[in-house]
Each structure stands twice: as C-alpha cells, then as structure tokens.
Design an enzyme around this catalytic site. Structure first.
Site, PDB file in Angstrom:
ATOM      1  N   LYS A 151      16.175  40.960  72.927  1.00  0.00           N
ATOM      2  CA  LYS A 151      16.938  39.844  73.492  1.00  0.00           C
ATOM      3  C   LYS A 151      17.236  40.059  74.977  1.00  0.00           C
ATOM      4  CE  LYS A 151      17.164  37.432  69.658  1.00  0.00           C
ATOM      5  NZ  LYS A 151      16.475  36.133  69.517  1.00  0.00           N
ATOM      6  N   ASP A 162       6.787  27.862  61.225  1.00  0.00           N
ATOM      7  CA  ASP A 162       7.465  28.970  60.532  1.00  0.00           C
ATOM      8  C   ASP A 162       6.447  29.675  59.641  1.00  0.00           C
ATOM      9  OD1 ASP A 162       9.467  30.602  59.065  1.00  0.00           O
ATOM     10  OD2 ASP A 162      10.916  29.196  59.899  1.00  0.00           O
ATOM     11  N   TYR A 164      16.500  45.283  68.444  1.00  0.00           N
ATOM     12  CA  TYR A 164      16.985  43.895  68.514  1.00  0.00           C
ATOM     13  C   TYR A 164      17.621  43.576  69.877  1.00  0.00           C
ATOM     14  CZ  TYR A 164      19.271  39.498  67.264  1.00  0.00           C
ATOM     15  OH  TYR A 164      19.688  38.179  67.251  1.00  0.00           O
TER      16      TYR A 164
END
Ligand code: NAI
Length: 266
Positions: free
Chosen positions: A158, A33, A154
């Site tokens: 995806k 991360d 976005y």
C-alpha cells in the site's frame, strides 16, 4: 449517457458496494474478479492483468470512462504485493489507451491507512521500479519468517501504491492526458476481509490499537465507495495524486497536526 466503469474486486466488499452503487445510478459497470464477475481473471499474474484489461475493453466497446481497482488481499504472503501493487498498476497501464478515448477519464485506487505503518523499504523500491520478481523475492523472505513479519508485505504494497499514484498522476501519461489519478486510504472497513478479525473483542482491540478511529469507529464499505464514485465522476477536474485518508481520523491521530514541516527552512 451512462459512463462505463471498470471495477476490480467487484465480487466482494468495497468493490461489490461500489459496483452496486454505480449501477443504482444508471452507470455501466464491468466487474473484474476471480469469480462471479463479468471478467474472471487472476490479477496476481501478469497474463491475468493483460487478459482482464483486453476483455474489459472489448466488453466496454473500446472506451473506458473510469477504472476503480479495489481487488486486494491482506494475507501475510508474497502474493499480496502482486495483487495489491502490480495487479493495480499493470492493469491500469493496460487500460490507459481505452481511458484516453473517454471525454472525462478518471481513476481512483484503494490504498490503505496501512501505508503509514512500518514496511519494507526495499520491497517498496522494487515495486516502484516495476521489478515484480525482486519484490516477490523480498516478500517471500519476509513471509518465511512467520505471519508477524509476513504482514509487512501488506503495508509495503500500500505504501508503494500510494507513492505510485503521486508519482504517476502528474506525468504526461496521466495529467497530460487529462486523467485525474488519486487514491482513497480507508481505515477499518467492515467487509469479508476484516470479518474474522473483528468478530472477537480481542481481534477488534488488536486492530484498533494500530488503527484508531475516533470518528464513527469502523466504517461501512459505502463510506469508501461514495468517495471513489465522486473521485471518478466528471465533477472531479483538478485533484491529482492525492491519497485521501477516509479513515475515521486514523491518519490525523497517528501523524498529528504537522505533516508539512518537511518544507520548512532548516
Ligand atoms: P474483500 O476481501 O471483501 O474483497 C476483495 C476482492 O478482491 C474479492 O472479491 C477477491 O476475490 C478479489 N481478489 C483478491 N485477489 C484477487 C486476484 N488475484 N484477482 C482478482 N481479484 C482478486 O476485501 P475489501 O475489504 O473489500 O478490500 C478491498 C480493497 O480495500 C483492498 O485493496 C484492501 O486492501 C483495501 N482495504 C480494505 C480495508 C478493510 O478494512 N476492509 C482497509 C483498507 C484498505
């Protein structure tokens, strides 16, 4: 023997829950991360992806049994295509050699029901062609038109990711190497990503208008984490290229009962 899992986005939300549930089962997790992780890296940058993969392999001792890339952002900015698509695909490609050393290698990525929404076909094509510069150029053009148009980045990220999974899963590099590669597409998950939107009735109503969830409404991160864990377990031997809509019925509500007629004789 514990299996070694590499989980990105391990500091928050779905990734943090997945990492914790795996650790609770006695598995070994290498978290990746921006901060608060075993490997701190920026997956929006090409060098961040390769460095993170190299460090994860080193920590793993050379063999990685499974990868669960959860890191993602939903902001209406160009970077969203870099993190959500290239931050998954290039990271996975860099980990392939270490995965092939495992007896039961598995990968499950996190797409979204947003992959069903209106998107930018040019950006999806650029991403699938591996052209990050072109994808970013298109994304920047959309983001410059304000958050409503910028949001298209976005669902585009995806859609491209779900298509990449289907496309790659059956190739010699993945299926040929005995690696099930699949995706989970969540509905609205209660995490820091959605917290601001869901805290007002107006925000929640806006989300619900595009993500209908007749089964049990908004979902906890565990509902996604447990499926990711099964998909990456040795029990999963034959699932390839599936995008599993674990979304409270959003996909069935939006696409209806006939998603097969494309194959009917005209
Ligand atoms: P979150 O915001 O709680 O966690 C995302 C994590 O990704 C954070 O720890 C963040 O630091 C990390 N991250 C972001 N950019 C990064 C970068 N450049 N490099 C490395 N790490 C980075 O979000 P959540 O909800 O857990 O989302 C996880 C995944 O699930 C994302 O891919 C998201 O698109 C997807 N998803 C989430 C849904 C939701 O309703 N929360 C619905 C559908 C999909």
């Amino acid at each position: 023997m514990p299996r070694t899992y590499v989980v990105t986005g391990s500091a928050s939300g779905i990734g943090a829950t997945t990492a914790q549930l795996l650790r609770d089962r006695g598995e070994r997790v290498i978290g990746v991360d921006l901060r608060n992780a075993d490997v701190e890296a920026d997956l929006s940058m090409p060098a961040g992806r390769t460095d993170a993969a190299a460090k994860a392999v080193e920590l793993a001792g050379g063999t990685v049994d499974a990868v669960i890339p959860c890191a993602g952002i939903s902001a209406p900015i160009a970077k969203t295509i870099s993190v959500n698509f290239f931050g998954v695909t290039e990271f996975l490609e860099a980990l392939l050699p270490a995965l092939t050393k495992s007896d039961a290698p598995r990968v499950a990525v996190v797409s979204s029901m947003a992959s069903l929404q209106t998107n930018s076909p040019e950006m999806v094509e650029a991403a699938l062609a591996g052209d990050e510069a072109r994808a970013l150029e298109i994304a920047e053009g959309l983001a410059a038109q304000g958050p409503q148009i910028g949001y298209l980045v976005y669902p585009s990220s995806k859609r491209a990711l779900s298509r990449w999974v289907r496309r790659e899963s059956i190739t010699p590099a993945w299926a040929g190497a005995g690696i099930p590669l699949n995706a989970v597409a969540p509905g609205t998950v209660i995490t820091p990503m959605t917290a601001d939107l869901l805290k007002t009735p107006e925000g929640a109503a806006m989300v619900d208008a595009s993500v209908p969830m007749p089964l049990n409404y908004h979902q906890p991160p565990e509902s996604i984490a447990n499926l990711l864990i099964w998909l990456t377990s040795p029990e999963n031997t034959h699932l390839a290229g599936q995008v599993i809509y674990n979304d409270g019925g959003a996909d069935a509500s939006l696409r209806g009962d006939d998603i097969w007629s494309w194959a009917d004789q005209k």
